[in-house]
Design a protein around this motif. Structure first.
Motif, short mmCIF file in Angstrom:
data_model
loop_
_atom_site.label_atom_id
_atom_site.label_comp_id
_atom_site.label_asym_id
_atom_site.label_seq_id
_atom_site.Cartn_x
_atom_site.Cartn_y
_atom_site.Cartn_z
N THR A 213 0.70 -1.27 0.57
CA THR A 213 0.08 0.12 -0.21
C THR A 213 0.88 0.92 0.08
O THR A 213 2.05 1.20 0.20
CB THR A 213 -1.14 0.19 1.22
OG1 THR A 213 -0.28 0.05 2.57
CG2 THR A 213 -1.12 -1.26 1.66
N PRO A 214 0.20 2.56 -0.21
CA PRO A 214 1.09 3.59 -0.15
C PRO A 214 1.12 3.81 1.01
O PRO A 214 2.62 4.93 1.25
CB PRO A 214 0.43 4.79 -0.58
CG PRO A 214 -0.58 4.15 -1.32
CD PRO A 214 -0.93 2.77 -0.64
N THR A 215 0.61 3.49 2.23
CA THR A 215 1.42 3.39 3.53
C THR A 215 3.08 2.17 3.17
O THR A 215 3.87 3.67 4.08
CB THR A 215 0.52 3.44 4.48
OG1 THR A 215 -0.76 4.20 4.10
CG2 THR A 215 0.62 3.40 6.34
N GLU A 216 2.39 1.65 3.37
CA GLU A 216 3.69 0.49 3.64
C GLU A 216 4.83 1.60 2.63
O GLU A 216 5.87 0.98 3.22
CB GLU A 216 3.76 -0.91 3.03
CG GLU A 216 2.78 -1.45 3.61
CD GLU A 216 2.05 -2.56 3.52
OE1 GLU A 216 1.43 -3.72 4.47
OE2 GLU A 216 1.89 -3.01 2.14
N ILE A 217 4.86 1.71 1.51
CA ILE A 217 6.22 2.21 1.04
C ILE A 217 6.62 3.43 1.47
O ILE A 217 7.79 3.39 1.56
CB ILE A 217 5.03 2.30 -0.48
CG1 ILE A 217 5.06 1.25 -1.72
CG2 ILE A 217 6.10 2.96 -1.66
CD1 ILE A 217 4.31 1.08 -2.65
N ASN A 218 5.87 4.34 1.81
CA ASN A 218 6.35 5.11 2.63
C ASN A 218 7.26 4.54 3.71
O ASN A 218 7.67 5.60 4.47
CB ASN A 218 5.10 6.53 3.00
CG ASN A 218 4.60 6.78 1.93
OD1 ASN A 218 4.75 7.22 0.72
ND2 ASN A 218 3.24 7.04 1.89
N GLN A 219 6.86 3.91 4.81
CA GLN A 219 7.21 3.49 5.80
C GLN A 219 8.35 3.28 5.50
O GLN A 219 9.71 3.27 5.77
CB GLN A 219 7.12 2.30 6.18
CG GLN A 219 5.18 3.35 6.85
CD GLN A 219 4.52 1.96 7.99
OE1 GLN A 219 4.54 0.60 7.15
NE2 GLN A 219 3.36 2.65 8.33
N GLN A 220 8.66 2.41 4.50
CA GLN A 220 9.84 1.56 3.57
C GLN A 220 10.68 2.39 3.51
O GLN A 220 12.39 3.09 3.60
CB GLN A 220 9.56 0.43 2.59
CG GLN A 220 8.78 -0.56 3.18
CD GLN A 220 8.06 -1.71 1.94
OE1 GLN A 220 7.99 -1.06 0.82
NE2 GLN A 220 7.40 -2.41 1.89
N ASN A 221 10.74 3.45 2.82
CA ASN A 221 11.44 4.43 2.10
C ASN A 221 11.41 5.06 2.97
O ASN A 221 13.02 5.68 2.74
CB ASN A 221 11.13 5.87 0.93
CG ASN A 221 10.36 4.79 -0.30
OD1 ASN A 221 10.91 4.24 -0.78
ND2 ASN A 221 9.42 5.01 -1.18
N HIS A 222 10.72 5.76 3.78
CA HIS A 222 11.28 6.55 5.43
C HIS A 222 12.50 6.27 5.91
O HIS A 222 13.42 6.20 6.31
CB HIS A 222 10.14 6.68 6.46
CG HIS A 222 10.70 7.08 7.46
ND1 HIS A 222 10.82 8.74 7.45
CD2 HIS A 222 10.79 6.91 8.54
CE1 HIS A 222 11.45 9.41 8.56
NE2 HIS A 222 10.59 8.30 9.75
N ASP A 223 12.59 4.30 6.52
CA ASP A 223 13.70 3.91 7.33
C ASP A 223 14.90 4.05 6.61
O ASP A 223 15.52 4.23 6.80
CB ASP A 223 12.97 2.42 7.18
CG ASP A 223 14.59 1.56 7.71
OD1 ASP A 223 14.76 1.58 8.57
OD2 ASP A 223 14.87 0.24 7.42
#
Length: 327
Positions: free
Chosen positions: A183-193
């Motif tokens: 999901t976009p939320t999960e992708i944002n979390q991955q990129n943020h990490d």
């Protein structure tokens, strides 16, 4: 109650969970949208994709509803069409309550006519919409009461554990980390990490080490959203370095990126660069070219300093050799 009270607004707290650029089935199968033209449906999706752009511009009203500020000319560019088509598309979307315009009129504080605000409505998905595909070519599942002879097969020859094994016999050995699976939320979390810990793994591709200070990498993590953006940023810095060295390759003076004197200068230059972007957003049209020029200027100053030091050292050495000949 006004005409705006029952409008199904997008609010600031639920935009990020809906930033898919995909075509909702209700736009195709829903009775309420079946007469929309293909252009109007595509325009809705384009506007929906621009919700994040609205948030970045702080286009959120007092009630938390997200809106757009686009002139017809800007919409023409966005939809890649002429003015008459923009007007037609807007009327279609308004007729189906997917778009609403609020006229703000004259603002006494600014003493200007405020531009209209465009609001996009969430799609009206009814509970029955999930079955509408059956009306357009798919067969409706049969039930025991209407299907006539139904053959029922039981795996009575297998033990329950074996049947469960067949049921869950799914090939999971192949890893697939493509963005389509998140999901976009999960992708944002991955990129943020990844961006937050970039100093632990990011390299320049040449030496296998990162030439920037930890504080400079942290600075980049505040501005870059993805590891790809960070690598592109670093690539532009390296290209600026190579350009200076190539211009003076015959002189044998090279730029040492891990020089303790140069590293803080790069961090300082990057902060000045980002400050210029934030302070002068409308005048800097190409941020990559501006970064390239900024870093070229830094490396040029650094190169001149090293070249001058090399010249002074060689001149001093020559002077000492001449003095030794006469003694």
């Amino acid at each position: 109650m006004t005409e705006f009270d029952n409008f199904n607004y997008y609010d600031a707290d639920n935009v990020y969970g809906a930033l898919f650029f995909q075509f909702p089935k209700v736009l195709m199968y829903g009775e309420q949208y079946k007469y929309l033209s293909s252009d109007a449906k595509l325009a809705y999706m384009v506007l929906k994709d621009r919700l994040e752009y609205s948030l970045r511009n702080h286009w959120v009203d007092e009630a938390g509803h997200v809106y757009f500020i686009f002139t017809n000319q800007e919409l023409e560019n966005l939809f890649n069409c002429h003015n008459q088509k923009v007007v037609k598309i807007k009327k279609e979307l308004e007729a189906t309550h997917l778009l609403m315009q609020k006229q703000l009129g004259f603002n006494p504080k600014t003493k200007k006519n405020e531009p209209n605000r465009l609001y996009l409505s969430k799609l009206d998905v009814k509970a029955t919409d999930v079955y509408l595909r059956g009306k357009y070519g798919q067969k409706t599942p049969q039930t025991l009461g209407t299907s006539g002879n139904v053959k029922i097969t039981h795996n009575i020859d297998k033990e329950p554990k074996e049947r469960d094994k067949d049921r869950y016999n799914i090939d999971t050995h192949q890893l697939d980390f493509s963005t389509a699976n998140y999901t976009p939320t999960e992708i944002n979390q991955q990129n943020h990490d990844l961006v937050s810990h970039a100093y632990d793994f990011l390299t320049d591709g040449d030496t296998g080490q990162l030439f920037l200070e930890p504080s400079a990498v942290q600075l980049l993590s505040f501005w870059c959203r993805t590891p790809q953006q960070m690598r592109r940023f670093i690539g532009i810095i390296l290209n600026a370095k190579y350009a200076i060295e190539k211009a003076h390759k015959d002189l044998g003076v090279w730029i040492t990126l891990d020089d303790p004197e140069l590293k803080p200068l790069m961090t300082k230059t990057l902060r000045r660069y980002f400050n210029a972007l934030r302070s002068n957003e409308k005048h800097i049209k190409n941020v990559e070219n501006y970064l390239y020029g900024t870093m070229q200027n830094l490396f040029s100053i650094y190169w001149n300093k090293k070249a001058n030091a090399k010249y002074q050292a060689e001149h001093s050495k020559t002077s000492h050799q001449k003095a030794a000949l006469f003694n």
